[in-house]
Design a protein around this motif. Structure first.
Motif, PDB file in Angstrom:
ATOM      1  N   VAL A 116      -8.323  20.603  79.333  1.00 15.98           N
ATOM      2  CA  VAL A 116      -7.758  21.708  78.554  1.00 15.98           C
ATOM      3  C   VAL A 116      -8.588  21.891  77.279  1.00 15.98           C
ATOM      4  N   PRO A 117      -9.292  23.025  77.156  1.00 16.23           N
ATOM      5  CA  PRO A 117     -10.177  23.241  76.009  1.00 16.23           C
ATOM      6  C   PRO A 117      -9.485  23.079  74.657  1.00 16.23           C
ATOM      7  N   GLY A 118      -8.295  23.627  74.508  1.00 15.13           N
ATOM      8  CA  GLY A 118      -7.577  23.520  73.239  1.00 15.13           C
ATOM      9  C   GLY A 118      -7.269  22.083  72.858  1.00 15.13           C
ATOM     10  N   GLN A 119      -6.964  21.264  73.849  1.00 11.86           N
ATOM     11  CA  GLN A 119      -6.675  19.853  73.576  1.00 11.86           C
ATOM     12  C   GLN A 119      -7.952  19.104  73.191  1.00 11.86           C
ATOM     13  N   ARG A 120      -9.086  19.481  73.803  1.00  9.11           N
ATOM     14  CA  ARG A 120     -10.365  18.856  73.416  1.00  9.11           C
ATOM     15  C   ARG A 120     -10.690  19.183  71.961  1.00  9.11           C
ATOM     16  N   ILE A 121     -10.500  20.439  71.604  1.00  9.02           N
ATOM     17  CA  ILE A 121     -10.792  20.848  70.227  1.00  9.02           C
ATOM     18  C   ILE A 121      -9.884  20.108  69.259  1.00  9.02           C
ATOM     19  N   ALA A 145     -12.454  28.685  66.606  1.00 10.26           N
ATOM     20  CA  ALA A 145     -11.980  29.524  65.498  1.00 10.26           C
ATOM     21  C   ALA A 145     -10.508  29.890  65.663  1.00 10.26           C
ATOM     22  N   ILE A 146     -10.110  30.257  66.873  1.00  7.79           N
ATOM     23  CA  ILE A 146      -8.718  30.631  67.134  1.00  7.79           C
ATOM     24  C   ILE A 146      -7.796  29.440  66.894  1.00  7.79           C
ATOM     25  N   LEU A 147      -8.170  28.277  67.412  1.00 10.81           N
ATOM     26  CA  LEU A 147      -7.326  27.090  67.250  1.00 10.81           C
ATOM     27  C   LEU A 147      -7.222  26.691  65.775  1.00 10.81           C
ATOM     28  N   ARG A 148      -8.332  26.756  65.057  1.00 11.95           N
ATOM     29  CA  ARG A 148      -8.300  26.415  63.631  1.00 11.95           C
ATOM     30  C   ARG A 148      -7.411  27.388  62.863  1.00 11.95           C
ATOM     31  N   ARG A 149      -7.526  28.676  63.174  1.00 11.34           N
ATOM     32  CA  ARG A 149      -6.717  29.691  62.491  1.00 11.34           C
ATOM     33  C   ARG A 149      -5.233  29.453  62.785  1.00 11.34           C
ATOM     34  N   MET A 150      -4.903  29.161  64.038  1.00  5.68           N
ATOM     35  CA  MET A 150      -3.511  28.899  64.401  1.00  5.68           C
ATOM     36  C   MET A 150      -2.987  27.666  63.673  1.00  5.68           C
ATOM     37  N   SER A 151      -3.809  26.622  63.584  1.00  5.75           N
ATOM     38  CA  SER A 151      -3.384  25.392  62.889  1.00  5.75           C
ATOM     39  C   SER A 151      -3.155  25.644  61.420  1.00  5.75           C
ATOM     40  N   GLU A 204      -2.358  28.508  60.017  1.00  8.22           N
ATOM     41  CA  GLU A 204      -1.158  29.335  59.875  1.00  8.22           C
ATOM     42  C   GLU A 204       0.096  28.496  60.021  1.00  8.22           C
ATOM     43  N   GLU A 205       0.083  27.554  60.965  1.00  8.63           N
ATOM     44  CA  GLU A 205       1.236  26.669  61.145  1.00  8.63           C
ATOM     45  C   GLU A 205       1.459  25.822  59.901  1.00  8.63           C
ATOM     46  N   GLU A 206       0.353  25.312  59.313  1.00  3.36           N
ATOM     47  CA  GLU A 206       0.478  24.495  58.106  1.00  3.36           C
ATOM     48  C   GLU A 206       1.026  25.314  56.943  1.00  3.36           C
ATOM     49  N   SER A 207       0.554  26.570  56.799  1.00  2.00           N
ATOM     50  CA  SER A 207       1.041  27.397  55.689  1.00  2.00           C
ATOM     51  C   SER A 207       2.506  27.785  55.898  1.00  2.00           C
ATOM     52  N   ASN A 208       2.933  27.987  57.152  1.00  2.00           N
ATOM     53  CA  ASN A 208       4.344  28.256  57.425  1.00  2.00           C
ATOM     54  C   ASN A 208       5.205  27.039  57.159  1.00  2.00           C
ATOM     55  N   PHE A 209       4.643  25.857  57.422  1.00  2.00           N
ATOM     56  CA  PHE A 209       5.354  24.603  57.193  1.00  2.00           C
ATOM     57  C   PHE A 209       5.519  24.354  55.695  1.00  2.00           C
ATOM     58  N   ASP A 210       4.512  24.760  54.902  1.00  2.00           N
ATOM     59  CA  ASP A 210       4.545  24.547  53.452  1.00  2.00           C
ATOM     60  C   ASP A 210       5.542  25.471  52.752  1.00  2.00           C
ATOM     61  N   ASP A 211       5.874  26.608  53.385  1.00  2.00           N
ATOM     62  CA  ASP A 211       6.780  27.576  52.746  1.00  2.00           C
ATOM     63  C   ASP A 211       8.184  27.095  52.638  1.00  2.00           C
TER      64      ASP A 211
END
Length: 184
Positions: free
Chosen positions: A128-133, A169-175, A177-184
């Motif tokens: 799974v590419p996303g898991q490798r990244i 790039a997509i996976l980093r952006r998603m991560s 965004e998740e961190e910024s939503n978690f910080d809110d």
């Protein structure tokens, strides 16, 4: 399949081909700056001499080969015949390369280089590419500061684990965004 469907599929294909004059001539860093890697470091690696990545520092090199990249971390041998096919090198941390003093020192450094290669190989065995990244990013963040890892280009991670840079790039952006939503 009729010709109408065939044409539709042809127009939606995305090329992932990188010509010989690919991004290895320069890498676009996450902050948008371009960094050249036709440097003295590459000249040094191609000189035929064997060097060792200083094991007393958190540093390393991502070595770009024709179709993949390798990571040489602390204690690993770089240069010599092993890296004659190196097309670029990205230093990580405060890079320090040491001259080898003895045959035994070189042998130990080559064994350490193999260990770094095996670590990356274990990551790339996941289908799974996303898991490798995610795994390679996690590994780098365990060893280097997260801010430093964030500054490394998507292309470097893509070539380390066999995915296209856009996927990184997509996976980093998603991560992030998740961190910024978690910080809110």
């Amino acid at each position: 399949m009729d010709s109408e469907n065939y044409q539709r599929y042809q127009t939606t294909m995305v090329s992932t081909y990188y010509p010989d004059t690919s991004f290895l001539d320069y890498l676009v860093m996450p902050d948008g700056t371009e960094q050249s890697y036709s440097s003295d470091l590459l000249t040094m690696l191609l000189s035929g001499k064997v060097f060792i990545v200083n094991s007393r520092r958190r540093n390393g090199l991502i070595l770009f080969k024709r179709y993949h990249a390798e990571f040489a971390g602390p204690g690993a041998a770089v240069g010599g015949d092993y890296d004659r096919d190196c097309r670029g090198a990205l230093p990580i941390g405060n890079l320090s390369l040491l001259n080898t003093e003895s045959h035994e020192e070189r042998q130990k450094a080559y064994l350490i280089r193999r260990q770094w290669i095996r670590l990356i190989k274990q990551i790339t065995e996941n289908q799974v590419p996303g898991q490798r990244i995610q795994k390679i990013l996690d590994q780098f963040e365990q060893y280097f500061p997260a801010e430093m890892v964030a500054q490394l280009p998507d292309e470097a991670f893509a070539l380390l684990v066999g995915v296209i840079p856009q996927t990184v790039a997509i996976l980093r952006r998603m991560s992030s965004e998740e961190e910024s939503n978690f910080d809110d």
